[in-house]
Design a protein around this motif. Structure first.
Motif, PDB file in Angstrom:
ATOM      1  N   PHE A 250      44.768  41.146  32.184  1.00 50.63           N
ATOM      2  CA  PHE A 250      45.826  40.184  32.498  1.00 50.63           C
ATOM      3  C   PHE A 250      46.926  40.863  33.309  1.00 50.63           C
ATOM      4  O   PHE A 250      47.474  40.295  34.255  1.00 50.63           O
ATOM      5  N   LYS A 251      47.219  42.101  32.971  1.00 49.07           N
ATOM      6  CA  LYS A 251      48.247  42.875  33.652  1.00 49.07           C
ATOM      7  C   LYS A 251      47.899  43.055  35.137  1.00 49.07           C
ATOM      8  O   LYS A 251      48.735  42.848  36.013  1.00 49.07           O
TER       9      LYS A 251
ATOM     10  N   GLY B 110      48.843  43.684  39.632  1.00 46.10           N
ATOM     11  CA  GLY B 110      47.892  44.638  40.187  1.00 46.10           C
ATOM     12  C   GLY B 110      48.060  44.824  41.688  1.00 46.10           C
ATOM     13  O   GLY B 110      49.123  44.568  42.251  1.00 46.10           O
ATOM     14  N   SER B 111      46.978  45.245  42.329  1.00 53.39           N
ATOM     15  CA  SER B 111      47.007  45.486  43.769  1.00 53.39           C
ATOM     16  C   SER B 111      47.122  44.169  44.527  1.00 53.39           C
ATOM     17  O   SER B 111      47.006  43.084  43.956  1.00 53.39           O
ATOM     18  N   LYS B 112      47.328  44.301  45.822  1.00 52.12           N
ATOM     19  CA  LYS B 112      47.427  43.123  46.679  1.00 52.12           C
ATOM     20  C   LYS B 112      46.155  42.276  46.555  1.00 52.12           C
ATOM     21  O   LYS B 112      46.211  41.052  46.524  1.00 52.12           O
TER      22      LYS B 112
ATOM     23  N   ARG C 288      43.423  37.275  44.487  1.00 52.34           N
ATOM     24  CA  ARG C 288      42.448  36.581  43.623  1.00 52.34           C
ATOM     25  C   ARG C 288      43.157  35.654  42.635  1.00 52.34           C
ATOM     26  O   ARG C 288      42.695  34.552  42.348  1.00 52.34           O
ATOM     27  N   THR C 289      44.276  36.128  42.108  1.00 52.29           N
ATOM     28  CA  THR C 289      45.034  35.330  41.146  1.00 52.29           C
ATOM     29  C   THR C 289      45.506  34.029  41.788  1.00 52.29           C
ATOM     30  O   THR C 289      45.405  32.956  41.195  1.00 52.29           O
TER      31      THR C 289
END
Ligand code: ZN
Length: 70
Positions: free
Chosen positions: A45-46, A51-53, A58-59
């Protein structure tokens, strides 16, 4: 709320008690397919939020796709 087509409670359509961002991204059964599409490998979840670009991209795509299902 009901007249506007919104649910009365914050519970999720899949039957979970709370429709939290964590639930939507990690647990929701209704979104399992979309989740598999955007995160074929286990992603925390973090990482999905901070996270990365590439993770964030994706999110955003998952959020857009999940809105179609919810
Ligand atoms: Zn759910």
């Amino acid at each position: 709320m009901k007249r506007l087509g919104l649910t009365e409670t914050a519970s999720c359509q899949c039957g979970a008690e709370e429709q939290t961002p964590f639930h939507i991204m990690q647990n929701c059964l209704n979104l399992e397919e979309a989740r598999q599409t955007y995160w074929p490998t286990e992603t925390s979840f973090k990482d999905k939020l901070w996270g990365s670009k590439e993770d964030l991209r994706r999110t955003v795509q998952f959020a857009a796709a999940s809105r179609l299902h919810v």
